[in-house]
Scaffold this motif. Structure first.
Motif, PDB file in Angstrom:
ATOM      1  N   VAL A  48      -1.799  -0.187  -1.863  1.00 36.68           N
ATOM      2  CA  VAL A  48      -1.430  -1.365  -2.642  1.00 36.68           C
ATOM      3  C   VAL A  48      -2.259  -2.578  -2.207  1.00 36.68           C
ATOM      4  O   VAL A  48      -2.900  -3.232  -3.022  1.00 36.68           O
ATOM      5  N   ALA A  49      -2.218  -2.877  -0.911  1.00 41.49           N
ATOM      6  CA  ALA A  49      -2.911  -4.067  -0.414  1.00 41.49           C
ATOM      7  C   ALA A  49      -3.119  -3.941   1.091  1.00 41.49           C
ATOM      8  O   ALA A  49      -2.378  -3.233   1.768  1.00 41.49           O
ATOM      9  N   SER A  50      -4.123  -4.663   1.586  1.00 41.88           N
ATOM     10  CA  SER A  50      -4.350  -4.710   3.026  1.00 41.88           C
ATOM     11  C   SER A  50      -4.771  -6.105   3.439  1.00 41.88           C
ATOM     12  O   SER A  50      -5.228  -6.909   2.604  1.00 41.88           O
ATOM     13  N   ILE A  51      -4.629  -6.379   4.725  1.00 44.15           N
ATOM     14  CA  ILE A  51      -4.966  -7.699   5.249  1.00 44.15           C
ATOM     15  C   ILE A  51      -5.577  -7.536   6.632  1.00 44.15           C
ATOM     16  O   ILE A  51      -5.159  -6.688   7.416  1.00 44.15           O
ATOM     17  N   SER A  52      -6.569  -8.353   6.896  1.00 48.20           N
ATOM     18  CA  SER A  52      -7.268  -8.287   8.178  1.00 48.20           C
ATOM     19  C   SER A  52      -6.394  -8.828   9.310  1.00 48.20           C
ATOM     20  O   SER A  52      -5.329  -9.395   9.080  1.00 48.20           O
ATOM     21  N   THR A  57      -8.891 -12.017   5.336  1.00 51.39           N
ATOM     22  CA  THR A  57      -9.449 -11.115   4.321  1.00 51.39           C
ATOM     23  C   THR A  57      -8.358 -10.214   3.785  1.00 51.39           C
ATOM     24  O   THR A  57      -7.611  -9.600   4.553  1.00 51.39           O
ATOM     25  N   THR A  58      -8.273 -10.157   2.478  1.00 53.78           N
ATOM     26  CA  THR A  58      -7.292  -9.294   1.830  1.00 53.78           C
ATOM     27  C   THR A  58      -7.992  -8.413   0.801  1.00 53.78           C
ATOM     28  O   THR A  58      -9.083  -8.740   0.306  1.00 53.78           O
ATOM     29  N   TYR A  59      -7.327  -7.326   0.472  1.00 53.06           N
ATOM     30  CA  TYR A  59      -7.884  -6.382  -0.504  1.00 53.06           C
ATOM     31  C   TYR A  59      -6.726  -5.777  -1.271  1.00 53.06           C
ATOM     32  O   TYR A  59      -5.666  -5.509  -0.693  1.00 53.06           O
ATOM     33  N   TYR A  60      -6.928  -5.594  -2.595  1.00 53.19           N
ATOM     34  CA  TYR A  60      -5.841  -5.137  -3.455  1.00 53.19           C
ATOM     35  C   TYR A  60      -6.272  -3.976  -4.332  1.00 53.19           C
ATOM     36  O   TYR A  60      -7.437  -3.896  -4.756  1.00 53.19           O
ATOM     37  N   ALA A  61      -5.318  -3.126  -4.636  1.00 53.46           N
ATOM     38  CA  ALA A  61      -5.545  -2.123  -5.667  1.00 53.46           C
ATOM     39  C   ALA A  61      -5.665  -2.837  -7.006  1.00 53.46           C
ATOM     40  O   ALA A  61      -5.025  -3.868  -7.242  1.00 53.46           O
TER      41      ALA A  61
END
Length: 122
Positions: A48-52, A57-61
């Motif tokens: 779904v999502a990640s965070i550093s 820094t974040t990343y999303y589906a």
């Protein structure tokens, strides 16, 4: 090692919002990248999502981009998932996870919470 406990799940109407929390034990929370995953009935667990570690820094589906926001408070050993404009297809068990690696695959994460159910009604 880190232990994770999610909270905040429940029943919400389509178009509504919900915030999930994941509390981590241990004094090394800030060393871990954190992620949220979900698993719908009969389906595989997906990213779904990640965070550093710093939160910078974040990343999303693609399916949640623009609707969900991941954040963390390292002073509180907690990571959050703010979910807006929820859809019935967001219904799933949501789990947080921790890793010392870089990646978004399930296998990249070493530590998992027990999960919290989110049900979106139409």
């Amino acid at each position: 090692q880190v232990q994770l406990v999610e909270s905040g799940g429940g029943l919400v109407q389509a178009g509504g919002s919900r915030r999930l929390s994941c509390a981590a034990s241990g004094r090394t929370f800030g060393n871990y990248r954190m992620g949220w995953f979900r698993q719908a009935p009969g389906k595989e667990r997906t990213f779904v999502a990640s965070i550093s570690r710093s939160g910078g820094t974040t990343y999303y589906a693609d399916s949640v981009k623009g609707r969900f926001t991941i954040s963390r408070d390292n002073a509180k050993n907690t990571v959050y998932l703010q979910m807006n404009s929820l859809k019935p297809e967001d219904t799933a068990v949501y789990s947080c996870a921790a890793t010392l690696r870089v990646g978004i695959a399930v296998d990249d994460y070493n530590y998992w919470g027990q999960g919290t159910q989110v049900t979106v009604s139409s």
